[in-house]
Design a protein around this motif. Structure first.
Motif, PDB file in Angstrom:
ATOM      1  N   ILE A  73       0.850  -1.194   0.000  1.00  0.00           N
ATOM      2  CA  ILE A  73       0.000   0.000   0.000  1.00  0.00           C
ATOM      3  C   ILE A  73       0.880   1.236   0.000  1.00  0.00           C
ATOM      4  O   ILE A  73       1.804   1.357   0.810  1.00  0.00           O
ATOM      5  CB  ILE A  73      -0.946  -0.022   1.217  1.00  0.00           C
ATOM      6  N   GLY A  74       0.589   2.155  -0.929  1.00  0.00           N
ATOM      7  CA  GLY A  74       1.422   3.346  -1.050  1.00  0.00           C
ATOM      8  C   GLY A  74       0.759   4.442  -1.849  1.00  0.00           C
ATOM      9  O   GLY A  74      -0.464   4.619  -1.795  1.00  0.00           O
ATOM     10  N   GLN A  75       1.578   5.161  -2.619  1.00  0.00           N
ATOM     11  CA  GLN A  75       1.152   6.324  -3.395  1.00  0.00           C
ATOM     12  C   GLN A  75      -0.088   6.024  -4.226  1.00  0.00           C
ATOM     13  O   GLN A  75      -0.128   5.023  -4.937  1.00  0.00           O
ATOM     14  CB  GLN A  75       2.291   6.777  -4.305  1.00  0.00           C
ATOM     15  N   GLY A  76      -1.101   6.881  -4.108  1.00  0.00           N
ATOM     16  CA  GLY A  76      -2.327   6.738  -4.884  1.00  0.00           C
ATOM     17  C   GLY A  76      -3.379   5.858  -4.246  1.00  0.00           C
ATOM     18  O   GLY A  76      -4.519   5.818  -4.722  1.00  0.00           O
ATOM     19  N   ASP A  77      -3.024   5.146  -3.183  1.00  0.00           N
ATOM     20  CA  ASP A  77      -3.980   4.274  -2.497  1.00  0.00           C
ATOM     21  C   ASP A  77      -4.696   5.030  -1.391  1.00  0.00           C
ATOM     22  O   ASP A  77      -4.198   6.022  -0.865  1.00  0.00           O
ATOM     23  CB  ASP A  77      -3.267   3.062  -1.898  1.00  0.00           C
ATOM     24  N   GLU A  78      -5.867   4.536  -1.028  1.00  0.00           N
ATOM     25  CA  GLU A  78      -6.632   5.071   0.095  1.00  0.00           C
ATOM     26  C   GLU A  78      -6.774   4.001   1.170  1.00  0.00           C
ATOM     27  O   GLU A  78      -6.898   2.816   0.848  1.00  0.00           O
ATOM     28  CB  GLU A  78      -8.032   5.512  -0.357  1.00  0.00           C
ATOM     29  N   VAL A  79      -6.751   4.451   2.426  1.00  0.00           N
ATOM     30  CA  VAL A  79      -6.899   3.540   3.558  1.00  0.00           C
ATOM     31  C   VAL A  79      -7.965   4.114   4.481  1.00  0.00           C
ATOM     32  O   VAL A  79      -7.886   5.273   4.907  1.00  0.00           O
ATOM     33  CB  VAL A  79      -5.564   3.366   4.317  1.00  0.00           C
ATOM     34  N   ILE A  80      -8.952   3.299   4.795  1.00  0.00           N
ATOM     35  CA  ILE A  80     -10.055   3.708   5.668  1.00  0.00           C
ATOM     36  C   ILE A  80      -9.641   3.505   7.116  1.00  0.00           C
ATOM     37  O   ILE A  80      -9.121   2.448   7.479  1.00  0.00           O
ATOM     38  CB  ILE A  80     -11.325   2.898   5.348  1.00  0.00           C
ATOM     39  N   LEU A  81      -9.892   4.525   7.948  1.00  0.00           N
ATOM     40  CA  LEU A  81      -9.607   4.431   9.373  1.00  0.00           C
ATOM     41  C   LEU A  81     -10.618   5.267  10.140  1.00  0.00           C
ATOM     42  O   LEU A  81     -11.282   6.116   9.560  1.00  0.00           O
ATOM     43  CB  LEU A  81      -8.175   4.870   9.681  1.00  0.00           C
ATOM     44  N   PRO A  82     -10.745   5.024  11.433  1.00  0.00           N
ATOM     45  CA  PRO A  82     -11.719   5.787  12.205  1.00  0.00           C
ATOM     46  C   PRO A  82     -11.278   7.234  12.404  1.00  0.00           C
ATOM     47  O   PRO A  82     -10.089   7.524  12.531  1.00  0.00           O
ATOM     48  CB  PRO A  82     -11.779   5.052  13.545  1.00  0.00           C
ATOM     49  N   ALA A  83     -12.253   8.131  12.447  1.00  0.00           N
ATOM     50  CA  ALA A  83     -11.965   9.538  12.717  1.00  0.00           C
ATOM     51  C   ALA A  83     -11.518   9.714  14.163  1.00  0.00           C
ATOM     52  O   ALA A  83     -10.794  10.659  14.484  1.00  0.00           O
ATOM     53  CB  ALA A  83     -13.209  10.383  12.440  1.00  0.00           C
ATOM     54  N   ASN A  84     -11.912   8.803  15.024  1.00  0.00           N
ATOM     55  CA  ASN A  84     -11.585   8.869  16.440  1.00  0.00           C
ATOM     56  C   ASN A  84     -10.423   7.924  16.736  1.00  0.00           C
ATOM     57  O   ASN A  84     -10.627   6.751  17.035  1.00  0.00           O
ATOM     58  CB  ASN A  84     -12.811   8.462  17.275  1.00  0.00           C
ATOM     59  N   GLU A 119     -19.743   3.209   2.314  1.00  0.00           N
ATOM     60  CA  GLU A 119     -20.060   4.446   1.586  1.00  0.00           C
ATOM     61  C   GLU A 119     -18.808   5.247   1.200  1.00  0.00           C
ATOM     62  O   GLU A 119     -18.899   6.123   0.345  1.00  0.00           O
ATOM     63  CB  GLU A 119     -21.047   5.315   2.373  1.00  0.00           C
ATOM     64  N   VAL A 120     -17.639   4.935   1.795  1.00  0.00           N
ATOM     65  CA  VAL A 120     -16.413   5.670   1.446  1.00  0.00           C
ATOM     66  C   VAL A 120     -15.436   4.832   0.610  1.00  0.00           C
ATOM     67  O   VAL A 120     -14.370   5.310   0.244  1.00  0.00           O
ATOM     68  CB  VAL A 120     -15.692   6.234   2.700  1.00  0.00           C
ATOM     69  N   ILE A 121     -15.797   3.591   0.301  1.00  0.00           N
ATOM     70  CA  ILE A 121     -14.932   2.734  -0.520  1.00  0.00           C
ATOM     71  C   ILE A 121     -14.955   3.225  -1.967  1.00  0.00           C
ATOM     72  O   ILE A 121     -16.021   3.475  -2.527  1.00  0.00           O
ATOM     73  CB  ILE A 121     -15.354   1.254  -0.428  1.00  0.00           C
ATOM     74  N   THR A 122     -13.757   3.369  -2.534  1.00  0.00           N
ATOM     75  CA  THR A 122     -13.597   3.770  -3.937  1.00  0.00           C
ATOM     76  C   THR A 122     -12.671   2.759  -4.616  1.00  0.00           C
ATOM     77  O   THR A 122     -12.106   1.886  -3.935  1.00  0.00           O
ATOM     78  CB  THR A 122     -12.963   5.179  -4.047  1.00  0.00           C
ATOM     79  N   PRO A 123     -12.463   2.880  -5.909  1.00  0.00           N
ATOM     80  CA  PRO A 123     -11.505   1.991  -6.572  1.00  0.00           C
ATOM     81  C   PRO A 123     -10.071   2.136  -6.026  1.00  0.00           C
ATOM     82  O   PRO A 123      -9.260   1.225  -6.189  1.00  0.00           O
ATOM     83  CB  PRO A 123     -11.580   2.414  -8.044  1.00  0.00           C
ATOM     84  N   LYS A 124      -9.772   3.246  -5.363  1.00  0.00           N
ATOM     85  CA  LYS A 124      -8.435   3.460  -4.802  1.00  0.00           C
ATOM     86  C   LYS A 124      -8.268   2.855  -3.410  1.00  0.00           C
ATOM     87  O   LYS A 124      -7.163   2.790  -2.888  1.00  0.00           O
ATOM     88  CB  LYS A 124      -8.127   4.957  -4.725  1.00  0.00           C
ATOM     89  N   THR A 125      -9.363   2.436  -2.793  1.00  0.00           N
ATOM     90  CA  THR A 125      -9.300   1.887  -1.438  1.00  0.00           C
ATOM     91  C   THR A 125      -8.590   0.543  -1.444  1.00  0.00           C
ATOM     92  O   THR A 125      -8.948  -0.356  -2.207  1.00  0.00           O
ATOM     93  CB  THR A 125     -10.716   1.722  -0.849  1.00  0.00           C
ATOM     94  N   LYS A 126      -7.581   0.422  -0.573  1.00  0.00           N
ATOM     95  CA  LYS A 126      -6.803  -0.816  -0.504  1.00  0.00           C
ATOM     96  C   LYS A 126      -6.869  -1.498   0.861  1.00  0.00           C
ATOM     97  O   LYS A 126      -6.548  -2.666   0.979  1.00  0.00           O
ATOM     98  CB  LYS A 126      -5.327  -0.544  -0.836  1.00  0.00           C
ATOM     99  N   ALA A 127      -7.255  -0.742   1.895  1.00  0.00           N
ATOM    100  CA  ALA A 127      -7.231  -1.339   3.238  1.00  0.00           C
ATOM    101  C   ALA A 127      -8.154  -0.600   4.193  1.00  0.00           C
ATOM    102  O   ALA A 127      -8.567   0.541   3.946  1.00  0.00           O
ATOM    103  CB  ALA A 127      -5.805  -1.318   3.786  1.00  0.00           C
ATOM    104  N   ILE A 128      -8.439  -1.296   5.288  1.00  0.00           N
ATOM    105  CA  ILE A 128      -9.168  -0.721   6.429  1.00  0.00           C
ATOM    106  C   ILE A 128      -8.274  -0.907   7.644  1.00  0.00           C
ATOM    107  O   ILE A 128      -7.713  -1.990   7.844  1.00  0.00           O
ATOM    108  CB  ILE A 128     -10.511  -1.445   6.676  1.00  0.00           C
ATOM    109  N   ILE A 129      -8.140   0.149   8.440  1.00  0.00           N
ATOM    110  CA  ILE A 129      -7.433   0.025   9.718  1.00  0.00           C
ATOM    111  C   ILE A 129      -8.446   0.263  10.838  1.00  0.00           C
ATOM    112  O   ILE A 129      -8.727   1.397  11.209  1.00  0.00           O
ATOM    113  CB  ILE A 129      -6.272   1.033   9.866  1.00  0.00           C
ATOM    114  N   PRO A 130      -9.041  -0.822  11.365  1.00  0.00           N
ATOM    115  CA  PRO A 130      -9.877  -0.637  12.549  1.00  0.00           C
ATOM    116  C   PRO A 130      -8.970  -0.417  13.760  1.00  0.00           C
ATOM    117  O   PRO A 130      -7.897  -1.018  13.861  1.00  0.00           O
ATOM    118  CB  PRO A 130     -10.644  -1.949  12.659  1.00  0.00           C
ATOM    119  N   VAL A 131      -9.378   0.464  14.643  1.00  0.00           N
ATOM    120  CA  VAL A 131      -8.612   0.739  15.860  1.00  0.00           C
ATOM    121  C   VAL A 131      -9.446   0.247  17.041  1.00  0.00           C
ATOM    122  O   VAL A 131     -10.593   0.661  17.220  1.00  0.00           O
ATOM    123  CB  VAL A 131      -8.304   2.244  16.012  1.00  0.00           C
ATOM    124  N   HIS A 132      -8.866  -0.638  17.816  1.00  0.00           N
ATOM    125  CA  HIS A 132      -9.536  -1.155  19.013  1.00  0.00           C
ATOM    126  C   HIS A 132      -9.228  -0.174  20.142  1.00  0.00           C
ATOM    127  O   HIS A 132      -8.095  -0.105  20.612  1.00  0.00           O
ATOM    128  CB  HIS A 132      -9.012  -2.550  19.355  1.00  0.00           C
TER     129      HIS A 132
END
Length: 188
Positions: A73-84, A119-132
């Motif tokens: 995962i790098g340049q041009g990719d998107e990663v979903i993470l919590p705002a909090n 709702e925020v997944i796009t073709p650039k999305t490569k990962a999700i980082i859930p935070v416990h």
């Protein structure tokens, strides 16, 4: 009145002798990076988590960055993470060259709200980082289902949930990788 931000003295008083012995052992061995102490810890922690591999690194931020890079995962990719979350989660994404995409938390747990991820997944999305957070695991069943449906990697930020259990499994063991932090102020 001076109230310290973190009082390590009271935390360490009960285990001070063990800390001094362990520190002396490392100093006397002259192995300050890697060595048998790190190998022993990696094996013990992987056994505790019931996983095959555990790799020690400098801190939780490094663990997240290395996880992202290992997954390509790098340049041009998107990663979903919590705002909090702590800033290190977003910094890891930017250090890897990717773009953080924030998702609001559930108000009852403060963890990422799985119902808002798709709702925020796009073709650039490569990962999700859930935070416990605060010792509470994120809703990993829902998150893993979404990740599998969209072919996304999952990197768990488990810096605040060592030992937490979700449906019989320890937090940090559901995704492709789990990142932990052992900073002395963590809620271990």
């Amino acid at each position: 009145m001076n109230i310290p931000f973190v009082d390590f003295n009271s935390m360490h008083a009960q285990i001070a002798n063990g800390l001094y012995d362990a520190s002396s052992s490392v100093i006397n061995s002259n192995w300050f990076i890697q060595g048998s102490e790190v190998s022993s810890f990696e094996q013990a922690f992987s056994n505790y988590l019931s996983i095959h591999n555990c790799i020690g690194c400098g801190n939780g931020l490094d663990a997240l960055v290395l996880s992202l890079k290992a997954l390509g995962i790098g340049q041009g990719d998107e990663v979903i993470l919590p705002a909090n979350t702590f800033i290190a989660t977003a910094l890891a994404v930017t250090y890897a060259g990717a773009t953080p995409v924030l998702v609001e938390p559930r108000l009852d747990t403060y963890n990422i709200d799985p119902s808002k991820i798709e709702e925020v997944i796009t073709p650039k999305t490569k990962a999700i980082i859930p935070v416990h957070l605060y010792g509470q695991p994120a809703e990993m069943d829902s998150i893993m289902k979404i990740a599998n449906e969209h072919d996304l990697h999952v990197i768990e930020d488990t810096a605040q949930a060592h030992g937490a259990i979700y449906h019989g499994k320890r937090a940090g063991t559901f995704g492709n990788t789990g990142a932990f932090s052992f900073y002395p102020g963590k809620n271990l």
